[in-house]
Design a protein around this motif. Structure first.
Motif, PDB file in Angstrom:
ATOM      1  N   LEU A   2       0.597  -1.254  -0.049  1.00 53.84           N
ATOM      2  CA  LEU A   2       0.039  -0.064  -0.020  1.00 53.84           C
ATOM      3  C   LEU A   2       0.842   1.192  -0.020  1.00 53.84           C
ATOM      4  O   LEU A   2       0.664   2.252  -0.809  1.00 53.84           O
ATOM      5  CB  LEU A   2      -1.062   0.192   1.188  1.00 53.84           C
ATOM      6  N   GLY A   3       1.840   1.040   0.738  1.00 56.54           N
ATOM      7  CA  GLY A   3       2.767   2.412   0.906  1.00 56.54           C
ATOM      8  C   GLY A   3       3.162   2.676  -0.508  1.00 56.54           C
ATOM      9  O   GLY A   3       3.486   3.942  -0.811  1.00 56.54           O
ATOM     10  N   HIS A   4       3.711   1.835  -1.278  1.00 57.08           N
ATOM     11  CA  HIS A   4       4.359   1.972  -2.529  1.00 57.08           C
ATOM     12  C   HIS A   4       3.292   2.521  -3.535  1.00 57.08           C
ATOM     13  O   HIS A   4       3.698   3.365  -4.290  1.00 57.08           O
ATOM     14  CB  HIS A   4       4.915   0.599  -3.045  1.00 57.08           C
ATOM     15  N   ARG A  16       4.613  11.357   2.114  1.00 59.15           N
ATOM     16  CA  ARG A  16       5.685  10.535   1.430  1.00 59.15           C
ATOM     17  C   ARG A  16       6.118   9.425   2.619  1.00 59.15           C
ATOM     18  O   ARG A  16       6.682   8.535   2.123  1.00 59.15           O
ATOM     19  CB  ARG A  16       7.038  11.467   1.408  1.00 59.15           C
ATOM     20  N   ALA A  17       5.967   9.979   3.946  1.00 57.26           N
ATOM     21  CA  ALA A  17       6.100   9.032   5.174  1.00 57.26           C
ATOM     22  C   ALA A  17       5.265   7.618   4.805  1.00 57.26           C
ATOM     23  O   ALA A  17       4.079   7.996   4.389  1.00 57.26           O
ATOM     24  CB  ALA A  17       5.754   9.757   6.354  1.00 57.26           C
ATOM     25  N   VAL A  18       5.700   6.426   5.129  1.00 60.79           N
ATOM     26  CA  VAL A  18       4.734   5.323   4.917  1.00 60.79           C
ATOM     27  C   VAL A  18       4.736   4.736   6.406  1.00 60.79           C
ATOM     28  O   VAL A  18       5.944   4.661   7.277  1.00 60.79           O
ATOM     29  CB  VAL A  18       5.255   4.370   4.089  1.00 60.79           C
ATOM     30  N   ILE A  19       3.735   4.524   6.793  1.00 63.28           N
ATOM     31  CA  ILE A  19       3.463   3.693   8.248  1.00 63.28           C
ATOM     32  C   ILE A  19       3.609   2.297   7.947  1.00 63.28           C
ATOM     33  O   ILE A  19       2.536   1.940   7.317  1.00 63.28           O
ATOM     34  CB  ILE A  19       2.286   4.184   8.840  1.00 63.28           C
ATOM     35  N   ALA A  45       6.720   3.616  15.677  1.00 65.58           N
ATOM     36  CA  ALA A  45       6.847   4.912  16.522  1.00 65.58           C
ATOM     37  C   ALA A  45       7.861   6.024  15.474  1.00 65.58           C
ATOM     38  O   ALA A  45       7.551   6.945  15.372  1.00 65.58           O
ATOM     39  CB  ALA A  45       7.589   4.892  17.642  1.00 65.58           C
ATOM     40  N   GLU A  46       8.865   5.260  14.654  1.00 64.10           N
ATOM     41  CA  GLU A  46       9.752   6.002  13.882  1.00 64.10           C
ATOM     42  C   GLU A  46       8.980   6.634  12.826  1.00 64.10           C
ATOM     43  O   GLU A  46       8.957   7.582  12.253  1.00 64.10           O
ATOM     44  CB  GLU A  46      11.038   5.222  13.340  1.00 64.10           C
ATOM     45  N   ASP A  47       7.811   5.554  12.148  1.00 64.14           N
ATOM     46  CA  ASP A  47       7.055   5.986  11.072  1.00 64.14           C
ATOM     47  C   ASP A  47       6.106   7.149  11.231  1.00 64.14           C
ATOM     48  O   ASP A  47       5.718   8.159  10.548  1.00 64.14           O
ATOM     49  CB  ASP A  47       6.428   4.855  10.620  1.00 64.14           C
ATOM     50  N   GLU A  54       6.589  15.652   8.751  1.00 61.63           N
ATOM     51  CA  GLU A  54       6.261  15.917   7.502  1.00 61.63           C
ATOM     52  C   GLU A  54       4.663  16.766   7.506  1.00 61.63           C
ATOM     53  O   GLU A  54       4.786  17.963   7.020  1.00 61.63           O
ATOM     54  CB  GLU A  54       5.770  14.933   6.687  1.00 61.63           C
ATOM     55  N   LEU A  55       3.759  16.614   8.145  1.00 63.15           N
ATOM     56  CA  LEU A  55       2.820  17.176   8.502  1.00 63.15           C
ATOM     57  C   LEU A  55       2.969  18.807   9.338  1.00 63.15           C
ATOM     58  O   LEU A  55       2.774  19.757   8.461  1.00 63.15           O
ATOM     59  CB  LEU A  55       1.365  16.535   9.418  1.00 63.15           C
ATOM     60  N   LEU A  56       3.854  18.834  10.096  1.00 66.57           N
ATOM     61  CA  LEU A  56       4.236  19.862  10.661  1.00 66.57           C
ATOM     62  C   LEU A  56       5.018  21.020   9.782  1.00 66.57           C
ATOM     63  O   LEU A  56       4.757  22.260   9.619  1.00 66.57           O
ATOM     64  CB  LEU A  56       4.940  19.946  11.921  1.00 66.57           C
ATOM     65  N   ALA A  57       5.743  20.325   8.919  1.00 62.72           N
ATOM     66  CA  ALA A  57       6.533  21.171   7.944  1.00 62.72           C
ATOM     67  C   ALA A  57       5.514  21.603   6.821  1.00 62.72           C
ATOM     68  O   ALA A  57       5.682  22.812   6.471  1.00 62.72           O
ATOM     69  CB  ALA A  57       7.443  20.397   7.240  1.00 62.72           C
TER      70      ALA A  57
END
Length: 70
Positions: A2-4, A16-19, A45-47, A54-57
């Motif tokens: 799914l992330g791909h 762009r971040a993938v959980i 947690a890292e994801d 990314e959201l904050l940026a």
């Protein structure tokens, strides 16, 4: 994966971040804890931290853009 598939879209609403799937993410709610409290070093947690950054940026870029229009 799914992330791909999501990375292939051109929408600005897609992160762009993938959980990634992670057992620790599934376990944390069973203990009534966030992933950051349950296992802050897990890939989950890292994801989520990367997605939050990314959201904050994005929000900061939007705010800067709105100020420049005033």
């Amino acid at each position: 994966d799914l992330g791909h598939r999501e990375k292939k879209t051109d929408s600005k609403a897609v992160f762009r971040a993938v959980i990634r799937e992670n057992v620790r993410l599934a376990e944390a709610p069973s203990f009534a804890r966030s992933i950051f409290a349950y296992d802050p070093r897990s890939t989950g947690a890292e994801d989520y931290a990367a997605a939050a950054k990314e959201l904050l940026a994005r929000e900061q870029r939007l705010q800067r853009g709105q100020r420049s229009r005033l």
